[in-house]
Scaffold this active site. Structure first.
Site, PDB file in Angstrom:
ATOM      1  N   THR A  12      49.345  67.703  16.346  1.00 25.43           N
ATOM      2  CA  THR A  12      49.121  66.283  16.053  1.00 25.43           C
ATOM      3  C   THR A  12      48.221  65.736  16.866  1.00 25.43           C
ATOM      4  O   THR A  12      47.020  65.021  16.605  1.00 25.43           O
ATOM      5  CB  THR A  12      50.599  65.612  15.910  1.00 25.43           C
ATOM      6  OG1 THR A  12      51.355  66.527  14.947  1.00 25.43           O
ATOM      7  CG2 THR A  12      50.348  64.251  14.888  1.00 25.43           C
ATOM      8  N   VAL A  13      48.541  65.781  18.048  1.00 27.15           N
ATOM      9  CA  VAL A  13      48.050  65.007  19.131  1.00 27.15           C
ATOM     10  C   VAL A  13      46.369  65.479  19.486  1.00 27.15           C
ATOM     11  O   VAL A  13      45.338  64.658  19.653  1.00 27.15           O
ATOM     12  CB  VAL A  13      48.692  64.508  20.405  1.00 27.15           C
ATOM     13  CG1 VAL A  13      47.913  63.696  21.563  1.00 27.15           C
ATOM     14  CG2 VAL A  13      50.250  64.113  20.137  1.00 27.15           C
ATOM     15  N   GLU A 126      48.713  57.974  30.312  1.00 27.87           N
ATOM     16  CA  GLU A 126      48.947  56.913  29.589  1.00 27.87           C
ATOM     17  C   GLU A 126      49.904  57.278  28.118  1.00 27.87           C
ATOM     18  O   GLU A 126      50.597  56.491  27.622  1.00 27.87           O
ATOM     19  CB  GLU A 126      47.671  56.179  29.161  1.00 27.87           C
ATOM     20  CG  GLU A 126      47.950  54.961  28.279  1.00 27.87           C
ATOM     21  CD  GLU A 126      48.528  53.975  29.086  1.00 27.87           C
ATOM     22  OE1 GLU A 126      48.051  53.423  30.235  1.00 27.87           O
ATOM     23  OE2 GLU A 126      49.649  53.538  28.827  1.00 27.87           O
ATOM     24  N   GLY A 131      53.302  56.002  23.229  1.00 27.11           N
ATOM     25  CA  GLY A 131      52.278  56.524  22.447  1.00 27.11           C
ATOM     26  C   GLY A 131      51.012  55.749  22.587  1.00 27.11           C
ATOM     27  O   GLY A 131      50.202  55.884  23.926  1.00 27.11           O
ATOM     28  N   ILE A 133      50.395  52.335  22.941  1.00 25.02           N
ATOM     29  CA  ILE A 133      50.423  51.265  23.658  1.00 25.02           C
ATOM     30  C   ILE A 133      49.959  51.431  25.193  1.00 25.02           C
ATOM     31  O   ILE A 133      50.631  52.316  25.982  1.00 25.02           O
ATOM     32  CB  ILE A 133      52.074  50.976  23.693  1.00 25.02           C
ATOM     33  CG1 ILE A 133      52.589  50.691  22.355  1.00 25.02           C
ATOM     34  CG2 ILE A 133      51.982  49.560  24.468  1.00 25.02           C
ATOM     35  CD1 ILE A 133      54.079  50.636  22.218  1.00 25.02           C
ATOM     36  N   GLY A 184      60.888  62.930   7.658  1.00 26.53           N
ATOM     37  CA  GLY A 184      60.034  63.435   8.556  1.00 26.53           C
ATOM     38  C   GLY A 184      60.086  62.340   9.577  1.00 26.53           C
ATOM     39  O   GLY A 184      59.234  62.629  10.443  1.00 26.53           O
ATOM     40  N   ASP A 198      64.842  61.552  25.348  1.00 28.12           N
ATOM     41  CA  ASP A 198      63.321  61.291  25.269  1.00 28.12           C
ATOM     42  C   ASP A 198      63.130  59.799  25.912  1.00 28.12           C
ATOM     43  O   ASP A 198      62.179  59.692  27.055  1.00 28.12           O
ATOM     44  CB  ASP A 198      62.768  61.179  23.892  1.00 28.12           C
ATOM     45  CG  ASP A 198      61.569  60.728  23.604  1.00 28.12           C
ATOM     46  OD1 ASP A 198      60.732  61.315  23.915  1.00 28.12           O
ATOM     47  OD2 ASP A 198      61.237  59.532  23.368  1.00 28.12           O
ATOM     48  N   LYS A 202      61.203  58.684  29.729  1.00 30.85           N
ATOM     49  CA  LYS A 202      59.836  57.749  29.658  1.00 30.85           C
ATOM     50  C   LYS A 202      60.203  56.737  30.639  1.00 30.85           C
ATOM     51  O   LYS A 202      59.530  55.844  31.441  1.00 30.85           O
ATOM     52  CB  LYS A 202      59.881  57.040  28.152  1.00 30.85           C
ATOM     53  CG  LYS A 202      59.236  58.083  27.183  1.00 30.85           C
ATOM     54  CD  LYS A 202      59.301  57.805  25.652  1.00 30.85           C
ATOM     55  CE  LYS A 202      58.449  58.546  24.779  1.00 30.85           C
ATOM     56  NZ  LYS A 202      58.776  58.409  23.297  1.00 30.85           N
TER      57      LYS A 202
END
Ligand code: HSE
Length: 441
Positions: A12-13, A126, A131, A133, A184, A198, A202
């Site tokens: 995806t990224v 970053e 994500g 931001i 999803g 997670d 962060k």
């Protein structure tokens, strides 16, 4: 001469990142200089939404991180291994690294940054927190004159989505989680998100930047949201709170500065409804930073997804490319003028074309004082209609003596048309005055 990018991962990224590089129009001019030189994938057979020249795609990721031609390695494969080893190998081979991998950085940041410092390369991340931001770069640069006292936020979109739905629907955790998985919004294995792991990765990264030291992940207190019930949310609501999974890193103000410790924790928290984080809902993330002397600043936006995360990844690549450009340029500038950092210096000379305000398309609010006589609202509506100004609502709010107060809100209309209609309305006998007109979003 551009900058050769070795992209590790085309999920995806990675796909979002490649799309930006392949479509540089109207972005910073430096984007054109980022060359998608190699793309490392697990399988060449997998069907992909993005077509790339086959000669740049390879399954030999190690060959990318050791390729002497590659300037910047971009790691977006995620997970701990082989991500960690590939990042370390890239550093060892003198590559600058951009990564979105919060799990690897939170666990192996010590090893990775020690190696990067030794090799004289940058590792930018970053995209690892929030994500799209911008929060890492503001902490490192824009806010660097401040003493940071606290960083707190909603840094996990999955749990925020679940808690928002529990709040809105009065539903229990298990039911919303199951539905979120079906839609999803939550992973098949939701552990990292719902148990707070997670978010812990962060906040460990943010705390490290905010307070200028390394953070041991094992020392970050972490609780997830599995035990939150519809009843807790309902009681919290009655008391004026919403329940959010909040990640917090702050200086422990009880202690004198010599003994200073930090609090770094993740847990469900009752947040007063008036607090800025209370209205951050669904999959959105927000990070609130308290600094001296700035006070509070909040960064809000999409905390995940291809486009937002790629936005952060490519911005990191541009930061590195700008530094490389200055290094390369200054040894070559023939005219003796020092080359400036293209992201910090002014990079344009032309004037932008600005649309005249009459061409603006917006909603308007207007308040009229009129005679309280039959047909006034009809006349207003007809006049607006003649100028193609469509009305969203018309209310008569008050009558004082023989003066009525009428408020209209339009749909999006051309400002010039609205002004022409107003001028005609102003001249009508039935209109006493138009005390205010305002644009609405
Ligand atoms: N799983 C994360 C979240 C997205 O739900 O916010 C990537 O960091």
């Amino acid at each position: 001469m551009g900058f050769k990018i070795g992209l590790l991962g085309l999920g995806t990224v990675g796909t979002g990142t490649a799309k930006i590089l392949l479509d540089p129009v109207q972005r910073h001019p430096l984007v054109k200089e980022l060359e998608l030189y190699r793309v490392g994938v697990k399988s060449l057979e997998k069907p992909r939404s993005l077509e790339l020249p086959p000669e740049i795609v390879t399954t030999d990721l190690e060959a990318i991180v050791t390729d002497p031609a590659v300037d910047i390695v971009v790691e977006v494969i995620g997970g701990l291994e082989p991500a960690r080893s590939l990042i370390l190998k890239a550093i060892e081979h003198g590559k600058h690294v951009v990564t979105a991998n919060k799990a690897a950085i939170a666990r192996f940041g010590d090893e990775i940054f020690t190696a990067a410092t030794k090799a004289g390369v940058y590792v930018l991340l970053e995209a690892a927190v929030g994500g799209g931001i911008p929060v890492i770069e503001p902490l490192k640069q824009s806010l660097c004159s401040n003493r940071i006292n606290a960083v707190m936020g909603i840094v996990n979109g999955t749990t925020n989505y679940i808690l928002t739905r529990m709040q809105n629907e009065g539903a229990d955790f298990a039911d919303v989680l199951a539905d979120a998985q079906r839609l999803g919004y939550a992973e098949a294995d939701p552990t990292a998100d719902v148990d707070g792991l997670d978010a812990a990765d962060k906040i460990a990264i943010l705390a490290s930047l905010a307070f200028g030291g390394r953070i041991k992940l094992s020392e970050v207190h972490c609780e997830g949201i599995r035990q939150i019930s519809a009843a807790d949310i309902a009681y919290a609501e009655k008391l004026g709170f919403v329940i959010k999974l909040i990640a917090i890193a702050k200086r422990d103000s009880q202690l004198s500065s010599e003994l200073e410790q930090l609090q770094v924790r993740v847990h469900p928290t009752l947040v007063p409804k008036t607090h800025p984080l209370a209205s951050v809902n669904d999959v959105y993330n927000a990070i609130l930073i308290e600094g001296d002397p700035i006070g509070q600043v909040m960064f809000f936006g999409p905390g995940a997804g291809a486009g937002p995360t790629a936005s952060a990844v490519v911005s990191d690549m541009l930061n590195i490319a700008a530094i490389l450009k200055v290094e390369r340029g200054n040894s070559k500038q023939a005219n003796g003028t020092p080359l400036l950092d293209p992201l910090l210096a002014c990079s344009h000379q032309h004037y932008c074309a600005i649309a005249p305000i009459a061409e603006l398309s917006t909603r308007f609010y207007a308040r009229f004082l009129t005679k309280d006589t039959p047909g006034v609202i009809g006349k207003l509506g007809t006049c607006f209609g003649n100028h193609e100004v469509s009305l969203e609502s018309v209310v008569q709010t008050d009558v004082r003596g023989d003066v009525a107060e009428i408020v209209v809100v339009t749909h999006d209309v051309r400002e010039g048309n609205f002004r022409q209609a107003l001028a005609e309305i102003q001249a009508m006998d039935a209109i006493a005055s138009i005390p205010s007109t305002l644009r609405a979003l």
